[in-house]
Design a protein around this motif. Sequence first.
Motif, PDB file in Angstrom:
ATOM      1  N   ARG A   1     -11.458   7.794  -2.405  1.00  0.00           N
ATOM      2  CA  ARG A   1     -10.282   7.472  -1.613  1.00  0.00           C
ATOM      3  C   ARG A   1      -9.563   8.724  -1.095  1.00  0.00           C
TER       4      ARG A   1
ATOM      5  N   MET B   1       0.840  -1.215   0.000  1.00  0.00           N
ATOM      6  CA  MET B   1       0.000   0.000   0.000  1.00  0.00           C
ATOM      7  C   MET B   1       0.869   1.257   0.000  1.00  0.00           C
ATOM      8  N   GLU B   2       0.512   2.185  -0.844  1.00  0.00           N
ATOM      9  CA  GLU B   2       1.282   3.425  -0.920  1.00  0.00           C
ATOM     10  C   GLU B   2       0.798   4.396   0.156  1.00  0.00           C
ATOM     11  N   SER B   3       1.647   5.343   0.485  1.00  0.00           N
ATOM     12  CA  SER B   3       1.256   6.276   1.539  1.00  0.00           C
ATOM     13  C   SER B   3       0.410   7.409   0.978  1.00  0.00           C
ATOM     14  N   TYR B   4      -0.348   8.045   1.863  1.00  0.00           N
ATOM     15  CA  TYR B   4      -1.281   9.088   1.464  1.00  0.00           C
ATOM     16  C   TYR B   4      -0.541  10.409   1.340  1.00  0.00           C
TER      17      TYR B   4
ATOM     18  N   ARG C   1      -2.587  13.438  -4.482  1.00  0.00           N
ATOM     19  CA  ARG C   1      -4.009  13.153  -4.673  1.00  0.00           C
ATOM     20  C   ARG C   1      -4.703  14.247  -5.475  1.00  0.00           C
TER      21      ARG C   1
ATOM     22  N   ARG D   1       7.292   2.208   6.080  1.00  0.00           N
ATOM     23  CA  ARG D   1       5.846   2.238   6.366  1.00  0.00           C
ATOM     24  C   ARG D   1       5.414   1.224   7.421  1.00  0.00           C
TER      25      ARG D   1
ATOM     26  N   VAL E   1     -11.073  16.992   3.209  1.00  0.00           N
ATOM     27  CA  VAL E   1     -10.290  18.227   3.309  1.00  0.00           C
ATOM     28  C   VAL E   1      -9.548  18.486   2.002  1.00  0.00           C
TER      29      VAL E   1
ATOM     30  N   LEU F   1       1.568  -0.742   8.133  1.00  0.00           N
ATOM     31  CA  LEU F   1       0.285  -0.101   8.428  1.00  0.00           C
ATOM     32  C   LEU F   1      -0.656  -0.299   7.247  1.00  0.00           C
ATOM     33  N   LEU F   2      -1.767  -1.034   7.493  1.00  0.00           N
ATOM     34  CA  LEU F   2      -2.709  -1.304   6.416  1.00  0.00           C
ATOM     35  C   LEU F   2      -3.890  -0.348   6.422  1.00  0.00           C
TER      36      LEU F   2
ATOM     37  N   ASN G   1      -9.416  12.290   1.136  1.00  0.00           N
ATOM     38  CA  ASN G   1      -9.977  12.933   2.331  1.00  0.00           C
ATOM     39  C   ASN G   1     -10.781  14.180   1.943  1.00  0.00           C
TER      40      ASN G   1
ATOM     41  N   TYR H   1      -6.707  18.178   8.983  1.00  0.00           N
ATOM     42  CA  TYR H   1      -7.718  17.120   8.914  1.00  0.00           C
ATOM     43  C   TYR H   1      -8.572  16.996  10.168  1.00  0.00           C
TER      44      TYR H   1
ATOM     45  N   GLU I   1     -16.311  21.687   5.002  1.00  0.00           N
ATOM     46  CA  GLU I   1     -14.951  22.220   4.870  1.00  0.00           C
ATOM     47  C   GLU I   1     -14.881  23.481   4.013  1.00  0.00           C
TER      48      GLU I   1
ATOM     49  N   GLU J   1      -8.624   2.308   4.350  1.00  0.00           N
ATOM     50  CA  GLU J   1      -7.280   1.993   3.894  1.00  0.00           C
ATOM     51  C   GLU J   1      -6.465   3.245   3.596  1.00  0.00           C
ATOM     52  N   ASP J   2      -7.163   4.347   3.301  1.00  0.00           N
ATOM     53  CA  ASP J   2      -6.426   5.549   2.939  1.00  0.00           C
ATOM     54  C   ASP J   2      -6.034   6.322   4.187  1.00  0.00           C
ATOM     55  N   VAL J   3      -5.149   5.722   4.945  1.00  0.00           N
ATOM     56  CA  VAL J   3      -4.802   6.299   6.228  1.00  0.00           C
ATOM     57  C   VAL J   3      -3.692   7.340   6.050  1.00  0.00           C
ATOM     58  N   ILE J   4      -3.909   8.474   6.680  1.00  0.00           N
ATOM     59  CA  ILE J   4      -2.922   9.549   6.612  1.00  0.00           C
ATOM     60  C   ILE J   4      -1.954   9.371   7.779  1.00  0.00           C
TER      61      ILE J   4
END
Lengths: 452, 452
Positions: A31, A1-4, A9, B238, A35, B181-182, A33, B226, A67, B205-208
């Motif tokens: 997918r 999984m790639e980071s946010y 985005r 990660r 904000v 981190l999933l 946020n 956020y 927002e 899944e789209d965790v910041i």
Amino acid sequence: MESYNSEQRIAELEELLRAKDIPNLKDSLRRTNPVDIEEFMSDLDNEQSLIVFRLLRKDDAAEVFAELKNEGKHRLLTSITDPEIDSIVNALNFDDVIDTLEEMPATVVKRMLKNSDAETRKKVNEFLQFPEDSAGSLMTTEFVEVKPEMTCKEVLDRIKKVGSTKVTIYTCYVTSKRKSLLGYVSLRLIVTSDSDTKVKDLMYEDVISVEAYEDQEEVAKTFMRYGFTALPVVDSERRLIGIITVDDIMDVMELEATEDFQRMAAITPDEEEYSTTSAFKLAKNRLPWLMFLMISASFTSTILKSSQQVIESIIALNMFIPMLTDSGGNAGSQSSTLVIRGMATGDVELKDWYKVVFKELQIGLMIGLVMAIVAFGKCMLFDKVGSEVSLIVALTIFIIIVIAKVVGALLPMGAKKIGFDPAIMASPLITTIVDSIGLLCYFEVAKIIMGI
Amino acid sequence: MESYNSEQRIAELEELLRAKDIPNLKDSLRRTNPVDIEEFMSDLDNEQSLIVFRLLRKDDAAEVFAELKNEGKHRLLTSITDPEIDSIVNALNFDDVIDTLEEMPATVVKRMLKNSDAETRKKVNEFLQFPEDSAGSLMTTEFVEVKPEMTCKEVLDRIKKVGSTKVTIYTCYVTSKRKSLLGYVSLRLIVTSDSDTKVKDLMYEDVISVEAYEDQEEVAKTFMRYGFTALPVVDSERRLIGIITVDDIMDVMELEATEDFQRMAAITPDEEEYSTTSAFKLAKNRLPWLMFLMISASFTSTILKSSQQVIESIIALNMFIPMLTDSGGNAGSQSSTLVIRGMATGDVELKDWYKVVFKELQIGLMIGLVMAIVAFGKCMLFDKVGSEVSLIVALTIFIIIVIAKVVGALLPMGAKKIGFDPAIMASPLITTIVDSIGLLCYFEVAKIIMGI
């Protein structure tokens, strides 16, 4: 999984919209946020932002709407249909509805409330009565209320039933039959205790609360002092009427710090952001103080005029005037800034004024001495103005620094004492006051040393 | 039930201590928030504060300890016995242990870690590697970690078992076998969903997240952007290594705003609070900038010296110098403050520099025009210096304001561009720069109008 990564985005969304790739745009929006969706939408024109908004899921749409800045909310509410408005209003948290109603013109408010029932209207009207900067205007009624006799299992069942519509479920508030706030219990305790333990055996009774009419700045201070994530709001008879959550308070903290920055730079505070405020309005906020300070600064003209004789006999004195007044202003604004900030965070208290003055006096003596020595050396070696003028400049620097430090610390405290915002006494005003004092000292010292 | 009032509580504690009414003091302490107990203790002498501290319950003692300022922590740790230290260290949250270890001298650190096992020491050493202002130094490892295959019931059981030792249980972090981190799942969802629903079907899944070496100011911005209450910290691969909670971030927000206030008043930033910092240290933080500004301000002496001829021929020009330089400084610091604050909150972005310049140019023209008219009137009617001098003053005011606005906006952006803190370009430095520019304009305008 790639980071946010919010920038990536937003760039991706822009690319998909440009390519009119609606299916992937919709998927990508899901997918992202809310904000970041808001930031993406803020650069779009009316039509495009409407397209994007209509691609959002109902819940996301409400979050994105909350927002939006006022301008964006207004634009959207005038572009969409009545059923769409109803759907947003229903999905919004109650405090976000109130926030929006407070800022929109009457025609838009009317459309927003068109299909709401009598009870909602009544509740809205009650909320709109609270002053804009009060605890009441920040609070929401969407909290979990429990009774002392309930067991942990009953509380959990209740949360299961109503939890998804509440702003926070992590602190449950315990009230009496007459709605009085008795205490609170954390979901942590509920979850980790035996299921037949009663709320009254778990709850904290010494609950810290705020009154609905309390100023939001005080509310923010309470949050910071105790590190809370939610705070109950009570009416004058201690009945629980709402809660305030920490995310709203972070905005208040930012806003209040910004207001202090503005006041300290002699700008009439404004809650609008710089980027969305018109040049005309910004000019209007800045002009009054600038004008006032210019007029006050012309007192220095009077002092200079009356000291014409001294200046004419020692023309070299003239060239050090800006340096002396600048140094005094800077020294004074150092003190005033620290005192103002200390009072804002609660570190410096009014009753300790004599401690502050004593400390600033010490600081002034130390700094003044060093500055005077350097100034004397500079005048002698570089400006080559002779020992008499050098001595006058050095002595004046010393006196100005000491006075500026003490006055700079006392003025904000004095302002607070008589009920003004201390931030108003920051650098520009201090500069003006210290300028006059400094010039008077300069010519008095000159007269004494030169024997005029 | 009476409402909680911190001042009353503290006064009550003081009264009970004075009366040596230990049983009631103990009881009253139990009903008082640790934050207020800290304030109460901060005014006591060594011996008294030790008495109070020993009356606290173990958990309260740890919380009060975490609230103490460095000086108070040090005082206490050197007064109490080793078993007492062990008991506090065990009851503290891990991030508070790290905070304390970072600030205490080596001898105290040694005592604190005396009885800890090899694993704790290893963990501590890992934490102490993170730079003081990084995400890593703020985080705690006391979070709830769950696996994608667990059901809601299993998660609840897990929380019941470990929940009371975790900093927050309201967000559970989902990790793979290799600790990656999933995603995350809120306790709200766990509680309101069916008990056999699986975590993987509920998790976002789209965790910041933030990286451990990220600067705390950036972390605070992410929290504000956020509105989060907790944020996961990951390493370069990660893997989840900790979380940061919002209460720690509120302190960072306050600290960062204070640092900006200090820089803007030309003070070397210091994390210590004003009230606990010695006069000598405060003087040391203020002197370098004051000295630098004094030396830079003496450029104005050079300008004035070279314009001696103009001043001597029109001595009236002299009396308006402080007013002109003050107005320029004030106008410039208005712009720089708004731009600095806008960049700090993320409202103003570097890439928009030309928009900012254009806006400030408009504002400068509007304000400059009004100020010039008023200045002209004032010179003519009150100072009675004749139309030529009045015109020179008015024209200079106009030019100074326009230049000050544009330069005041550009300098902080330029500072940021080359990697400096924009706050350094605030009022005092702007004043010095605008003073020189203003004086040069003044004499040029005078030469042209007077035909010298």
